[in-house]
Scaffold this motif. Structure first.
Motif, PDB file in Angstrom:
ATOM      1  N   ASP A   1       0.823  -1.215   0.000  1.00 17.02           N
ATOM      2  CA  ASP A   1       0.000   0.000   0.000  1.00 17.02           C
ATOM      3  C   ASP A   1       0.856   1.263   0.000  1.00 17.02           C
ATOM      4  O   ASP A   1       0.538   2.255  -0.660  1.00 17.02           O
ATOM      5  CB  ASP A   1      -0.935   0.017   1.213  1.00 17.02           C
ATOM      6  CG  ASP A   1      -2.129  -0.916   1.034  1.00 17.02           C
ATOM      7  OD1 ASP A   1      -2.325  -1.407  -0.104  1.00 17.02           O
ATOM      8  OD2 ASP A   1      -2.853  -1.159   2.020  1.00 17.02           O
ATOM      9  N   LEU A   2       1.949   1.179   0.751  1.00 25.07           N
ATOM     10  CA  LEU A   2       2.809   2.362   0.885  1.00 25.07           C
ATOM     11  C   LEU A   2       3.424   2.771  -0.457  1.00 25.07           C
ATOM     12  O   LEU A   2       3.548   3.960  -0.762  1.00 25.07           O
ATOM     13  CB  LEU A   2       3.913   2.042   1.908  1.00 25.07           C
ATOM     14  CG  LEU A   2       4.373   3.165   2.810  1.00 25.07           C
ATOM     15  CD1 LEU A   2       3.204   3.953   3.375  1.00 25.07           C
ATOM     16  CD2 LEU A   2       5.215   2.617   3.941  1.00 25.07           C
ATOM     17  N   ILE A   3       3.776   1.768  -1.256  1.00 24.34           N
ATOM     18  CA  ILE A   3       4.344   2.061  -2.577  1.00 24.34           C
ATOM     19  C   ILE A   3       3.344   2.886  -3.398  1.00 24.34           C
ATOM     20  O   ILE A   3       3.720   3.800  -4.117  1.00 24.34           O
ATOM     21  CB  ILE A   3       4.724   0.732  -3.299  1.00 24.34           C
ATOM     22  CG1 ILE A   3       5.966   0.153  -2.629  1.00 24.34           C
ATOM     23  CG2 ILE A   3       4.936   0.937  -4.801  1.00 24.34           C
ATOM     24  CD1 ILE A   3       6.357  -1.231  -3.085  1.00 24.34           C
ATOM     25  N   ARG A   4       2.073   2.597  -3.190  1.00 28.46           N
ATOM     26  CA  ARG A   4       1.056   3.300  -3.978  1.00 28.46           C
ATOM     27  C   ARG A   4       0.764   4.708  -3.454  1.00 28.46           C
ATOM     28  O   ARG A   4       0.367   5.577  -4.221  1.00 28.46           O
ATOM     29  CB  ARG A   4      -0.230   2.463  -4.012  1.00 28.46           C
ATOM     30  CG  ARG A   4       0.009   1.148  -4.772  1.00 28.46           C
ATOM     31  CD  ARG A   4      -1.144   0.190  -4.633  1.00 28.46           C
ATOM     32  NE  ARG A   4      -2.366   0.716  -5.233  1.00 28.46           N
ATOM     33  CZ  ARG A   4      -3.575   0.232  -4.999  1.00 28.46           C
ATOM     34  NH1 ARG A   4      -3.719  -0.793  -4.178  1.00 28.46           N
ATOM     35  NH2 ARG A   4      -4.621   0.758  -5.566  1.00 28.46           N
ATOM     36  N   ILE A   5       0.954   4.920  -2.152  1.00 36.54           N
ATOM     37  CA  ILE A   5       0.587   6.249  -1.631  1.00 36.54           C
ATOM     38  C   ILE A   5       1.785   7.147  -1.350  1.00 36.54           C
ATOM     39  O   ILE A   5       1.620   8.304  -0.954  1.00 36.54           O
ATOM     40  CB  ILE A   5      -0.295   6.142  -0.356  1.00 36.54           C
ATOM     41  CG1 ILE A   5       0.424   5.381   0.759  1.00 36.54           C
ATOM     42  CG2 ILE A   5      -1.640   5.505  -0.672  1.00 36.54           C
ATOM     43  CD1 ILE A   5      -0.322   5.450   2.104  1.00 36.54           C
TER      44      ILE A   5
ATOM     45  N   GLU B   1      -8.787   7.718  -2.297  1.00 31.49           N
ATOM     46  CA  GLU B   1      -8.928   7.675  -3.760  1.00 31.49           C
ATOM     47  C   GLU B   1      -7.984   6.626  -4.371  1.00 31.49           C
ATOM     48  O   GLU B   1      -8.356   5.877  -5.257  1.00 31.49           O
ATOM     49  CB  GLU B   1      -8.544   9.067  -4.255  1.00 31.49           C
ATOM     50  CG  GLU B   1      -8.953   9.440  -5.646  1.00 31.49           C
ATOM     51  CD  GLU B   1      -8.328  10.798  -5.947  1.00 31.49           C
ATOM     52  OE1 GLU B   1      -8.458  11.715  -5.116  1.00 31.49           O
ATOM     53  OE2 GLU B   1      -7.679  10.900  -7.009  1.00 31.49           O
ATOM     54  N   ILE B   2      -6.774   6.554  -3.817  1.00 33.58           N
ATOM     55  CA  ILE B   2      -5.776   5.640  -4.391  1.00 33.58           C
ATOM     56  C   ILE B   2      -5.992   4.197  -3.941  1.00 33.58           C
ATOM     57  O   ILE B   2      -5.971   3.273  -4.747  1.00 33.58           O
ATOM     58  CB  ILE B   2      -4.345   6.105  -4.003  1.00 33.58           C
ATOM     59  CG1 ILE B   2      -4.088   7.501  -4.556  1.00 33.58           C
ATOM     60  CG2 ILE B   2      -3.289   5.136  -4.516  1.00 33.58           C
ATOM     61  CD1 ILE B   2      -2.867   8.188  -3.979  1.00 33.58           C
ATOM     62  N   LEU B   3      -6.216   4.012  -2.632  1.00 31.84           N
ATOM     63  CA  LEU B   3      -6.302   2.636  -2.105  1.00 31.84           C
ATOM     64  C   LEU B   3      -7.734   2.115  -2.000  1.00 31.84           C
ATOM     65  O   LEU B   3      -7.957   0.930  -1.844  1.00 31.84           O
ATOM     66  CB  LEU B   3      -5.664   2.567  -0.707  1.00 31.84           C
ATOM     67  CG  LEU B   3      -4.176   2.880  -0.587  1.00 31.84           C
ATOM     68  CD1 LEU B   3      -3.736   2.752   0.871  1.00 31.84           C
ATOM     69  CD2 LEU B   3      -3.340   1.945  -1.457  1.00 31.84           C
ATOM     70  N   GLY B   4      -8.681   3.039  -1.986  1.00 33.60           N
ATOM     71  CA  GLY B   4     -10.076   2.628  -1.798  1.00 33.60           C
ATOM     72  C   GLY B   4     -10.470   2.609  -0.335  1.00 33.60           C
ATOM     73  O   GLY B   4     -11.621   2.373   0.002  1.00 33.60           O
ATOM     74  N   TYR B   5      -9.529   2.854   0.536  1.00 35.47           N
ATOM     75  CA  TYR B   5      -9.815   2.938   1.966  1.00 35.47           C
ATOM     76  C   TYR B   5      -8.705   3.749   2.629  1.00 35.47           C
ATOM     77  O   TYR B   5      -7.648   3.946   2.019  1.00 35.47           O
ATOM     78  CB  TYR B   5      -9.924   1.553   2.596  1.00 35.47           C
ATOM     79  CG  TYR B   5      -8.625   0.800   2.701  1.00 35.47           C
ATOM     80  CD1 TYR B   5      -8.047   0.553   3.938  1.00 35.47           C
ATOM     81  CD2 TYR B   5      -7.957   0.326   1.561  1.00 35.47           C
ATOM     82  CE1 TYR B   5      -6.855  -0.128   4.038  1.00 35.47           C
ATOM     83  CE2 TYR B   5      -6.764  -0.356   1.657  1.00 35.47           C
ATOM     84  CZ  TYR B   5      -6.221  -0.589   2.899  1.00 35.47           C
ATOM     85  OH  TYR B   5      -5.034  -1.258   2.998  1.00 35.47           O
TER      86      TYR B   5
END
Ligand code: GLU
Length: 365
Positions: A332-336, A346-350
């Motif tokens: 998740d961290l890589i994505r945010i 918006e990015i993770l859905g939660y």
């Protein structure tokens, strides 16, 4: 009053003193104390017993010791009554958290509880916790709210625990059967002798007794949380507390343990990964006492799940500047990373947390 965040445990004998549903008789003074604490900038979490006692009259039962499903039904209906009863004493909103030992043992649920409490407190809400009696089986139960309150104090990083019941504190012998019994004002160390002083409860509606209170105190003080056993029926107790006096028994927090959590984080907890920060974030974390936000993270190394410990690295010097418990998995961290907290949903859905590592879960190395 020498605390910032306290858990106050209120026993059934105070919520439903006559075993005839909920009563405001003792709660008014307790609520006034809570309000005064809040006005002094302190944060309070309530752990309230009394759902079974409050629901007792509303569920048919033939026996003085109802079956477990009958008690669970009593808890279900009584919980509503109890919450409504508390809310009428506060202008600020109350919230309900029903948890079991199973929830506190599970790493992800533990973090969810921690985050929820944090957000509730920062919104000036009074969280009211009870065991989720209707779903908990014996294996999943804490079993008594004294021990539950100690666990809530731990998960919420409280620095003080007040256990309110119908007795003034810990006596050297049972004051109900021995008129020479002496109240012990201060206990530095919980030994077997201290446990021996605790008789068993005589109150038919209470689950715990002095023994569970001492167990709770032991859990708390070992983690640097000062614990009081106080008589919640006596409003002078609250006056005294507000003046900084001890009107009952205080179990002194283990001084070494006060810093134990940070020590544990720093030296014992094995890091599962690395989070690398830009200069702005390094400055915020090391000089401003800030929590770590996703925006200042440039890279992530290693594989870790939410709730695991990570090293926090300065990109410029490649040195470890801090360690902390990460709210997000590395995936998740890589994505945010590099994003604003407001974009997480918006990015993770939660968005379980606006911060990646909360200040309370971080230690500067
Ligand atoms: N959870 C129980 C109730 O609300 C009380 C347990 C206890 O008092 O220790 O009725």
């Amino acid at each position: 009053m020498n605390f910032n965040r306290a858990v106050i445990k209120v026993g059934s004998a105070l919520v439903s003193p006559d075993m005839k549903g909920c009563s405001g008789k003792y709660l008014l003074a307790i609520a006034r104390f809570i309000t005064e604490c809040q006005q002094a900038g302190k944060e309070i979490i309530l752990v309230s017993s009394g759902s079974v006692a409050a629901g007792r009259q509303l569920i048919q039962h033939g026996s003085p010791t109802p079956s477990i499903p009958t008690k669970q039904a009593m808890a279900s209906v009584g919980q509503m009554q109890m919450m409504a009863n508390w809310q009428r004493f506060f202008d600020v909103p109350c919230s309900q958290l029903l948890i079991t030992h199973g929830d506190l043992k599970d790493r992800e649920r533990y973090i969810n509880i921690k985050n929820t409490l944090r957000i509730l407190l920062s919104n000036n809400v009074i969280p009211i916790v009870n065991e989720n009696d209707t779903v908990a089986t014996d294996e999943l139960k804490v079993g008594d709210n004294d021990n539950l309150a100690a666990l809530v104090a731990l998960v919420s990083d409280a620095d003080c625990l007040f256990i309110l019941s119908d007795i003034d504190g810990l006596y050297d012998q049972d004051p109900r059967t021995n008129s020479n019994a002496v109240l012990i004002p201060e206990i530095d160390k919980i030994t077997d002798d201290i446990y021996k002083m605790a008789g068993t409860t005589n109150n038919p509606i209470a689950t715990g007794g002095m023994k569970t209170k001492i167990q709770a105190a032991e859990k708390a003080v070992e983690n640097g949380i000062e614990t009081y056993i106080l008589n919640g029926r006596n409003s002078d107790v609250f006056e005294a507390l507000l003046k900084g006096k001890n009107p009952g028994t205080v179990f002194k927090a283990n001084q070494a343990a006060t810093k134990a959590r940070k020590h544990w984080l720093k030296h014992t907890l094995k890091s599962s990964g690395k989070v690398i920060l830009d200069t702005g974030a390094v400055n915020a974390v090391t000089n401003k006492g800030a929590s770590l936000l996703p925006s200042g993270i440039t890279h992530i190394n290693g594989e870790f799940a939410a709730g695991e410990s990570v090293d926090i690295i300065d990109e410029k010097t490649s040195k470890i500047i801090a360690k902390g418990i990460c709210q997000y998995s590395q995936r998740d961290l890589i994505r945010i990373k590099g994003c604003k907290s407001s974009q997480i949903t918006e990015i993770l859905g939660y968005c379980p947390s606006k911060v990646v590592i909360h200040r309370d879960d971080m230690v500067i190395v």
